[in-house]
Design a protein around this motif. Structure first.
Motif, short mmCIF file in Angstrom:
data_model
loop_
_atom_site.label_atom_id
_atom_site.label_comp_id
_atom_site.label_asym_id
_atom_site.label_seq_id
_atom_site.Cartn_x
_atom_site.Cartn_y
_atom_site.Cartn_z
N ALA A 161 0.64 -1.29 0.36
CA ALA A 161 0.05 -0.29 0.02
C ALA A 161 0.84 1.09 0.23
CB ALA A 161 -0.90 0.59 1.51
N GLN A 162 0.70 2.72 -0.82
CA GLN A 162 1.22 3.31 -0.80
C GLN A 162 1.02 4.20 0.56
OE1 GLN A 162 0.32 5.94 -4.95
NE2 GLN A 162 1.66 7.09 -3.67
N THR A 163 2.19 4.88 1.51
CA THR A 163 2.03 5.66 2.56
C THR A 163 2.83 6.85 2.45
OG1 THR A 163 1.54 3.85 3.65
CG2 THR A 163 2.51 5.87 4.44
N THR A 164 1.16 8.37 2.24
CA THR A 164 1.84 9.48 1.92
C THR A 164 1.81 10.32 3.25
OG1 THR A 164 0.74 9.09 -0.43
CG2 THR A 164 1.03 11.78 0.81
N ARG A 165 3.47 11.05 3.69
CA ARG A 165 3.01 11.78 4.71
C ARG A 165 2.46 12.82 4.53
NH1 ARG A 165 8.97 13.01 7.34
NH2 ARG A 165 9.67 13.46 5.32
N LEU A 166 2.25 13.93 5.19
CA LEU A 166 0.69 14.66 5.86
C LEU A 166 0.77 15.86 6.49
CD1 LEU A 166 -2.45 12.94 5.40
CD2 LEU A 166 -1.51 14.75 2.71
N LEU A 167 1.72 16.40 5.84
CA LEU A 167 2.22 17.49 7.71
C LEU A 167 1.38 19.24 7.22
CD1 LEU A 167 6.14 17.94 6.20
CD2 LEU A 167 5.17 16.23 7.34
N ASN A 168 1.73 20.09 8.47
CA ASN A 168 1.05 20.95 8.82
C ASN A 168 0.77 22.27 7.36
OD1 ASN A 168 -0.07 23.37 10.10
ND2 ASN A 168 1.36 23.29 11.34
N GLY A 169 -0.65 22.07 6.77
CA GLY A 169 -0.95 23.28 5.82
C GLY A 169 -0.33 22.49 4.60
N GLY A 170 -0.32 21.66 4.87
CA GLY A 170 -0.52 20.52 3.03
C GLY A 170 -0.79 20.18 3.15
N GLY A 171 -1.41 18.82 1.15
CA GLY A 171 -2.49 18.65 1.06
C GLY A 171 -2.49 17.89 -0.06
N HIS A 172 -2.87 16.51 -0.48
CA HIS A 172 -2.78 15.44 -1.06
C HIS A 172 -4.41 14.99 -1.50
CE1 HIS A 172 -1.12 12.09 -2.47
NE2 HIS A 172 -2.31 11.00 -2.70
N ARG A 173 -4.36 15.10 -3.22
CA ARG A 173 -5.28 14.30 -4.25
C ARG A 173 -5.24 13.01 -4.29
NH1 ARG A 173 -8.95 18.05 -7.45
NH2 ARG A 173 -7.90 19.40 -6.66
N LEU A 174 -6.14 12.47 -4.00
CA LEU A 174 -5.80 11.12 -4.65
C LEU A 174 -6.51 11.09 -6.20
CD1 LEU A 174 -9.04 10.41 -1.52
CD2 LEU A 174 -6.32 10.00 -1.46
N ALA A 175 -5.34 9.63 -6.32
CA ALA A 175 -5.43 9.43 -7.99
C ALA A 175 -6.47 8.39 -7.74
CB ALA A 175 -4.11 9.01 -8.02
N ARG A 176 -6.58 7.93 -7.09
CA ARG A 176 -8.03 7.01 -7.16
C ARG A 176 -8.54 7.44 -6.08
NH1 ARG A 176 -3.51 3.45 -7.65
NH2 ARG A 176 -2.99 2.90 -5.61
N GLY A 177 -9.57 5.93 -6.01
CA GLY A 177 -10.80 6.27 -5.29
C GLY A 177 -10.81 4.84 -4.21
N GLY A 178 -11.23 4.98 -3.10
CA GLY A 178 -11.83 3.81 -2.07
C GLY A 178 -11.86 3.88 -0.98
N TRP A 179 -10.98 3.32 -0.27
CA TRP A 179 -11.16 2.96 1.33
C TRP A 179 -9.44 3.32 1.69
CZ3 TRP A 179 -15.02 3.23 5.01
CH2 TRP A 179 -16.12 2.07 3.97
N LEU A 180 -9.70 4.48 2.50
CA LEU A 180 -7.67 5.14 2.71
C LEU A 180 -8.40 5.08 4.57
CD1 LEU A 180 -8.65 9.08 0.90
CD2 LEU A 180 -7.60 6.92 0.50
N VAL A 181 -6.91 5.01 5.07
CA VAL A 181 -6.84 4.80 5.93
C VAL A 181 -5.33 6.71 7.05
CG1 VAL A 181 -5.66 4.02 8.26
CG2 VAL A 181 -6.91 2.81 6.64
N VAL A 182 -5.69 7.05 7.75
CA VAL A 182 -5.23 8.28 7.75
C VAL A 182 -5.06 7.58 9.65
CG1 VAL A 182 -5.31 11.33 8.82
CG2 VAL A 182 -6.35 9.98 6.65
N TYR A 183 -3.41 8.24 9.39
CA TYR A 183 -2.72 7.79 11.73
C TYR A 183 -2.53 8.91 11.39
CZ TYR A 183 -2.54 2.72 9.70
OH TYR A 183 -3.07 2.16 8.92
N ALA A 184 -2.51 9.47 12.76
CA ALA A 184 -2.28 10.76 13.38
C ALA A 184 -1.10 10.70 13.96
CB ALA A 184 -3.26 11.19 13.61
#
Length: 104
Positions: free
Chosen positions: A47-70
């Protein structure tokens, strides 16, 4: 367009949800990791994991079930894409007929 979804996550919390292709995830505070769904072409368990930082964003290339870990306390906003505009049916056939009329 639907209203954005807002989530507040504490450090160590995870959130699982379904998002459409083209949705945008914005992180307004803290740090989190996004685990996107696997594609049937991907290696199993990769599975592809992307780091999200304060003030950042990410556009999803494909839909489906996502998991965000804080990793830290954070606020997450999910913005769904605008619905696609309806194209006239048989547009290709109409263009072809027009071209044939002009060619004759």
């Amino acid at each position: 367009m639907s209203q954005p979804l807002h989530f507040s996550l504490a450090a160590g919390q995870s959130l699982q949800f379904r998002a459409r292709c083209g949705s945008t995830l914005l992180i307004e505070g803290g740090r989190a990791y996004l685990s996107e769904p696997e594609s049937w072409l991907d290696m199993p368990g990769a599975a592809q994991t992307t780091r999200l930082l304060n003030g950042g964003g990410h556009r999803l290339a494909r839909g489906g079930w996502l998991v965000v870990y804080a990793a830290t306390n954070c606020r997450l906003t999910v913005v769904a894409p605008a619905p696609a505009t309806k194209q006239p049916r048989f547009q290709l056939a109409a263009l072809l007929a027009r071209w044939l009329r002009l060619a004759i």
